[in-house]
Design a protein around this motif. Structure first.
Motif, PDB file in Angstrom:
ATOM      1  N   VAL A 151      -5.887   5.916  12.305  1.00  0.00           N
ATOM      2  CA  VAL A 151      -5.453   6.010  10.910  1.00  0.00           C
ATOM      3  C   VAL A 151      -4.296   5.056  10.628  1.00  0.00           C
ATOM      4  O   VAL A 151      -3.830   4.944   9.503  1.00  0.00           O
ATOM      5  CB  VAL A 151      -5.051   7.458  10.542  1.00  0.00           C
ATOM      6  N   THR A 152      -3.819   4.369  11.673  1.00  0.00           N
ATOM      7  CA  THR A 152      -2.765   3.369  11.505  1.00  0.00           C
ATOM      8  C   THR A 152      -3.241   2.052  12.101  1.00  0.00           C
ATOM      9  O   THR A 152      -4.061   2.032  13.012  1.00  0.00           O
ATOM     10  CB  THR A 152      -1.461   3.799  12.198  1.00  0.00           C
ATOM     11  N   ARG A 195     -12.218   1.344   6.600  1.00  0.00           N
ATOM     12  CA  ARG A 195     -12.606   1.901   7.897  1.00  0.00           C
ATOM     13  C   ARG A 195     -11.776   3.128   8.269  1.00  0.00           C
ATOM     14  O   ARG A 195     -11.805   3.581   9.397  1.00  0.00           O
ATOM     15  CB  ARG A 195     -12.491   0.819   8.977  1.00  0.00           C
ATOM     16  N   GLY A 196     -11.007   3.649   7.309  1.00  0.00           N
ATOM     17  CA  GLY A 196     -10.289   4.900   7.537  1.00  0.00           C
ATOM     18  C   GLY A 196      -8.808   4.793   7.780  1.00  0.00           C
ATOM     19  O   GLY A 196      -8.134   5.803   8.001  1.00  0.00           O
ATOM     20  N   VAL A 197      -8.253   3.582   7.757  1.00  0.00           N
ATOM     21  CA  VAL A 197      -6.816   3.406   8.000  1.00  0.00           C
ATOM     22  C   VAL A 197      -6.025   3.885   6.788  1.00  0.00           C
ATOM     23  O   VAL A 197      -6.362   3.568   5.647  1.00  0.00           O
ATOM     24  CB  VAL A 197      -6.500   1.930   8.322  1.00  0.00           C
ATOM     25  N   LYS A 198      -4.958   4.638   7.044  1.00  0.00           N
ATOM     26  CA  LYS A 198      -4.105   5.171   5.973  1.00  0.00           C
ATOM     27  C   LYS A 198      -2.730   4.483   5.929  1.00  0.00           C
ATOM     28  O   LYS A 198      -2.080   4.479   4.889  1.00  0.00           O
ATOM     29  CB  LYS A 198      -3.895   6.680   6.170  1.00  0.00           C
ATOM     30  N   GLU A 199      -2.312   3.948   7.061  1.00  0.00           N
ATOM     31  CA  GLU A 199      -0.984   3.321   7.138  1.00  0.00           C
ATOM     32  C   GLU A 199      -1.101   1.963   7.804  1.00  0.00           C
ATOM     33  O   GLU A 199      -1.736   1.827   8.846  1.00  0.00           O
ATOM     34  CB  GLU A 199      -0.027   4.206   7.934  1.00  0.00           C
ATOM     35  N   ILE A 200      -0.479   0.948   7.199  1.00  0.00           N
ATOM     36  CA  ILE A 200      -0.500  -0.408   7.742  1.00  0.00           C
ATOM     37  C   ILE A 200       0.926  -0.869   7.994  1.00  0.00           C
ATOM     38  O   ILE A 200       1.817  -0.680   7.154  1.00  0.00           O
ATOM     39  CB  ILE A 200      -1.227  -1.368   6.786  1.00  0.00           C
ATOM     40  N   GLU A 235      -6.127   0.008  -2.874  1.00  0.00           N
ATOM     41  CA  GLU A 235      -6.534   1.367  -3.185  1.00  0.00           C
ATOM     42  C   GLU A 235      -6.892   2.126  -1.908  1.00  0.00           C
ATOM     43  O   GLU A 235      -7.599   1.617  -1.048  1.00  0.00           O
ATOM     44  CB  GLU A 235      -7.746   1.347  -4.124  1.00  0.00           C
ATOM     45  N   GLY A 236      -6.379   3.351  -1.803  1.00  0.00           N
ATOM     46  CA  GLY A 236      -6.656   4.185  -0.642  1.00  0.00           C
ATOM     47  C   GLY A 236      -5.613   4.084   0.451  1.00  0.00           C
ATOM     48  O   GLY A 236      -5.548   4.949   1.334  1.00  0.00           O
ATOM     49  N   LEU A 237      -4.792   3.046   0.422  1.00  0.00           N
ATOM     50  CA  LEU A 237      -3.706   2.911   1.396  1.00  0.00           C
ATOM     51  C   LEU A 237      -2.599   3.892   1.036  1.00  0.00           C
ATOM     52  O   LEU A 237      -2.206   3.997  -0.137  1.00  0.00           O
ATOM     53  CB  LEU A 237      -3.172   1.480   1.401  1.00  0.00           C
ATOM     54  N   ILE A 393       4.410  14.295   6.974  1.00  0.00           N
ATOM     55  CA  ILE A 393       3.929  13.514   8.106  1.00  0.00           C
ATOM     56  C   ILE A 393       2.508  13.021   7.855  1.00  0.00           C
ATOM     57  O   ILE A 393       1.735  13.642   7.125  1.00  0.00           O
ATOM     58  CB  ILE A 393       3.966  14.314   9.432  1.00  0.00           C
ATOM     59  N   LEU A 394       2.193  11.881   8.460  1.00  0.00           N
ATOM     60  CA  LEU A 394       0.820  11.409   8.545  1.00  0.00           C
ATOM     61  C   LEU A 394       0.348  11.714   9.955  1.00  0.00           C
ATOM     62  O   LEU A 394       0.934  11.229  10.926  1.00  0.00           O
ATOM     63  CB  LEU A 394       0.737   9.910   8.275  1.00  0.00           C
TER      64      LEU A 394
END
Length: 450
Positions: A151-152, A195-200, A235-237, A393-394
């Motif tokens: 997810v990261t 592809r499902g990543v939430k945090e960059i 969008e989505g991030l 938290i993530l």
């Protein structure tokens, strides 16, 4: 197809490079071996920042040459990364069992070079030359660890460094700064979120130098802030981080962005190296203690809960007890959440290696312990102050130390462990902090809101 095992030494840049090489090889049909004992290709991605890291990698390769080659003479052995760039063909002269030496601007050609070796077209390969456009080649990602999606993700936004700190070999091993385009970076971020990543985490040797020569300021915003804004719009991030910046790059536009862009988390890893203006000048850092303290004050004015971590070097040539005391006083004044402390290590061809007043190793060790004790004492107090509070938290996945529990990260970059399950992975949620350990927080699952 052969199997490959990559062992990484050093920083997050190296980890990202290793991941990109692994993903590239998987795309060509290679499989990833679980360990060196079963791999057909063993690559060591090396670090040159400290002598210890180089010696560790050299010792590891010497052992591989004896232990692995004894039973499997056809295994391909290779060095990648900063030490490979710095030493080049010298590595094969020293270790004749090495087949491949891959420099920092050639990672994207690893698959082609291995194909050449396996086909017999080339026997020994040393490639450390500069290559135009290499900054845009670190794009591939491996996002499925242990069968679960990550997810990261780290996104490399640039290569190289123009700072030339007198202690640092990086400008010589990574080359001059070269930045990718905003459009290219945003496209990669969109693909990752898909592809499902939430945090960059935006990654560079000095990320705040991004685009300095290519992109002019716009509406008072530096190229780096323009990039953050563009990524923020994906969008989505859910979250945006970056590392590592330089204090010189912390203009008011970047400080202001923390309060304006909700996805930009309130976390700053801001390497200071020393609290002494005299040493900062000798290090060629480009700022003073006062300037550094001013940045911290502005960040905490935007958000008092901003997590601040840093890097220190102890035992830099000429460091006196008075210089070191200034570093200790800076620690007490700033109250860092965490700090990474390094004992000065002379690197060949850097100005500091030839400076007078080289500090004896025992004194470096003693100062390292004193500084570590001060950092740990303050850090423990700051972590303890979070007990009883609720933290967002993530959830990233199982805890590395206890796979039966889950872990997530707060916006200010503190690890929280809690009794959760796989269904929580990738969720952003609130957890009540019940206990603080050594730079780890423990959350109460009773109020998990997912």
């Amino acid at each position: 197809m052969p199997s490959v095992f990559i062992k990484t030494y050093g920083c997050q840049m190296n980890e990202r490079d290793s991941e990109a090489v692994a993903a590239q090889l998987v795309a060509k049909g290679y499989t990833l071996a679980r360990g060196e004992a079963e791999a057909d290709v063993i690559l060591l991605n090396t670090c040159s920042v400290r002598d210890y890291a180089e010696q560790k990698a050299l010792g590891k390769m010497e052992n591989l040459a004896v232990e692995v080659r004894r039973n499997r003479p056809n295994v391909v052995l290779g060095f990648m990364g900063c030490m490979a760039q710095s030493r080049g063909g010298e590595l094969i002269a020293r270790l004749p069992d090495v087949d491949l030496v891959l420099g920092t601007q050639k990672f994207h050609r690893a698959g082609d070079y291995l194909d050449d070796i396996f086909s017999g077209r080339r026997e020994k390969i040393v490639e450390v030359g500069a290559e135009q456009g290499s900054e845009a080649t670190i794009r591939e990602h491996l996002l499925n660890g242990n069968g679960h999606k990550s997810v990261t993700a780290f996104v490399s936004i640039m290569q190289g460094c123009n700072q030339y700190c007198t202690f640092c070999i990086v400008p010589y091993t990574r080359g001059e700064e070269r930045s990718r385009t905003i459009a290219d970076i945003v496209m990669e971020c969109r693909e990752l979120v898909g592809r499902g990543v939430k945090e960059i985490t935006l990654l560079g040797q000095i990320v705040t130098s991004y685009g300095k020569r290519e992109l002019p300021n716009k509406d008072g915003k530096s190229a780096f802030v323009q990039l953050i804004e563009a990524v923020h719009e994906v969008e989505g991030l859910q979250r945006v981080r970056f590392t590592s910046p330089h204090p010189k790059g912390y203009g008011d536009d970047l400080v202001e962005a923390y309060g304006r862009l909700p996805k930009l988390v309130e976390s700053a890893h801001l390497p200071v190296q020393s609290g002494s203006d005299r040493l900062l000048k000798l290090m060629h850092r480009g700022y003073t203690r006062e300037r550094y303290l001013g940045i911290i004050e502005k960040l905490r004015r935007v958000n008092p809960d901003t997590g601040v971590s840093t890097d220190f070097i102890v035992g830099f040539p000429g460091e006196t007890e008075a210089d070191f005391e200034e570093t200790l006083s800076l620690v007490r004044e700033v109250e860092f959440d965490q700090a990474y402390i390094f004992k000065y290590s002379p690197r060949r061809d850097t100005p500091a290696a030839a400076m007078p007043g080289q500090v004896p190793q025992p004194l470096k060790e003693e100062r390292n312990q004193r500084l570590l004790a001060a950092v740990n004492e303050i850090g423990a107090r700051r972590y303890q102050n979070l007990v009883g509070r609720t933290a967002e938290i993530l959830v990233e996945g199982p805890s590395k130390k206890n796979a039966a529990r889950m872990m997530g990260r707060t916006r200010c970059n503190k690890i929280v462990v809690f009794d959760g399950s796989e269904r929580h992975r990738g969720h952003i949620m609130d957890v009540r902090i019940e206990k603080a350990g050594s730079f780890t927080l423990y959350g109460d699952p009773a109020i998990v809101n997912v």
